[in-house]
Motif scaffolding. Structure first.
Motif, PDB file in Angstrom:
ATOM      1  N   SER A 170       0.826  -1.219   0.133  1.00 18.21           N
ATOM      2  CA  SER A 170      -0.138   0.036  -0.104  1.00 18.21           C
ATOM      3  C   SER A 170       0.895   1.317   0.086  1.00 18.21           C
ATOM      4  O   SER A 170       0.331   2.337  -0.290  1.00 18.21           O
ATOM      5  CB  SER A 170      -1.009  -0.073   1.336  1.00 18.21           C
ATOM      6  OG  SER A 170      -1.826  -1.002   1.308  1.00 18.21           O
ATOM      7  N   GLU A 206      -1.278   0.438  -5.768  1.00 21.33           N
ATOM      8  CA  GLU A 206      -2.789   0.631  -5.554  1.00 21.33           C
ATOM      9  C   GLU A 206      -2.878  -0.663  -5.403  1.00 21.33           C
ATOM     10  O   GLU A 206      -3.096  -1.767  -6.015  1.00 21.33           O
ATOM     11  CB  GLU A 206      -3.622   1.038  -6.794  1.00 21.33           C
ATOM     12  CG  GLU A 206      -5.088   1.045  -6.934  1.00 21.33           C
ATOM     13  CD  GLU A 206      -5.730   1.153  -8.104  1.00 21.33           C
ATOM     14  OE1 GLU A 206      -6.792   1.235  -8.044  1.00 21.33           O
ATOM     15  OE2 GLU A 206      -5.016   1.415  -9.084  1.00 21.33           O
ATOM     16  N   VAL A 207      -3.507  -0.991  -4.047  1.00 21.88           N
ATOM     17  CA  VAL A 207      -3.968  -2.431  -3.425  1.00 21.88           C
ATOM     18  C   VAL A 207      -5.538  -2.323  -3.200  1.00 21.88           C
ATOM     19  O   VAL A 207      -6.054  -1.477  -2.553  1.00 21.88           O
ATOM     20  CB  VAL A 207      -3.263  -2.504  -2.282  1.00 21.88           C
ATOM     21  CG1 VAL A 207      -3.764  -3.903  -1.574  1.00 21.88           C
ATOM     22  CG2 VAL A 207      -1.657  -2.689  -2.529  1.00 21.88           C
TER      23      VAL A 207
END
Length: 200
Positions: free
Chosen positions: A21, A25-26
């Motif tokens: 993170s 972009e998680v």
């Protein structure tokens, strides 16, 4: 990178999510928590999840269950718990998920030390882990568009040591840093068709 992590709320998953993170972009998916819900034991649920998310650069699964019990107590249906969830769940994530990966993307599955160093009550779990290892090595030979497939196989992690130490006499727990690094190696490296073992 746009990374989907299934099981990101678990003991290992939350550390992996925390790391990625910081620079990527998680998206988190889980049966009862996360950005999107999924039941990996159901192909329709997996397909629905990917349709909602769209294209990704990496898929990571740190989920799946299997029944632990004495060998003489395990029924045929008990074995199917692990087969449907941890084994076929991850097979189907790979089978369906490859279609949603950008070229050069990766899929990382998860197993554990039981595949190579089982303990009592793990006939079902050890069987499933070993099957996933063989699946990854074979399926990786046929993936297209530069997509890579690996599996991370961890020993008992330090954050779960107190809960599970009685099941693993003599096992040396591994640090959470080593656990996370195994996922970094799979996702950010060039490994393909590998069982990334971290047992000590």
């Amino acid at each position: 990178m746009k990374i989907l992590i299934i099981g990101g709320k678990g003991t290992i998953g939350n550390k992996v999510v925390s790391h990625f993170s910081k620079g990527d972009e998680v998206l988190m998916a889980g049966r009862s928590s996360g950005d999107i819900s999924v039941d990996i034991s159901q192909s329709a649920s997996i397909e629905s999840m990917f349709q909602k998310i769209g294209k990704l650069d990496a898929i990571v699964c740190i989920a799946g269950e299997a029944k632990w019990d004495d060998f003489d107590q395990l029924s045929e249906e008990d074995y199917y718990i692990g087969i449907r969830s941890k084994l076929m769940g991850q097979v189907n994530l790979t089978r369906i998920g490859q279609q949603y990966l950008n070229p050069g993307g990766s899929i990382t599955l998860s197993t554990g030390v039981l595949a190579d160093d089982p303990v009592v009550k793990t006939a079902s779990a050890a069987m499933v882990n070993g099957a996933i290892h063989s699946f990854v090595q074979a399926a990786a030979l046929e993936l297209q568009n530069g997509i890579r497939l690996n599996v991370v196989s961890l020993g008992l992690v330090i954050d779960a040591y107190e809960k599970y130490k009685d099941y693993f006499p003599g096992h040396t727990p591994i640090s959470m840093e080593k656990a996370v690094n195994a996922y970094i190696k799979s996702i950010k490296g060039k490994e393909n068709g590998k069982v990334i073992r971290v047992y000590g």
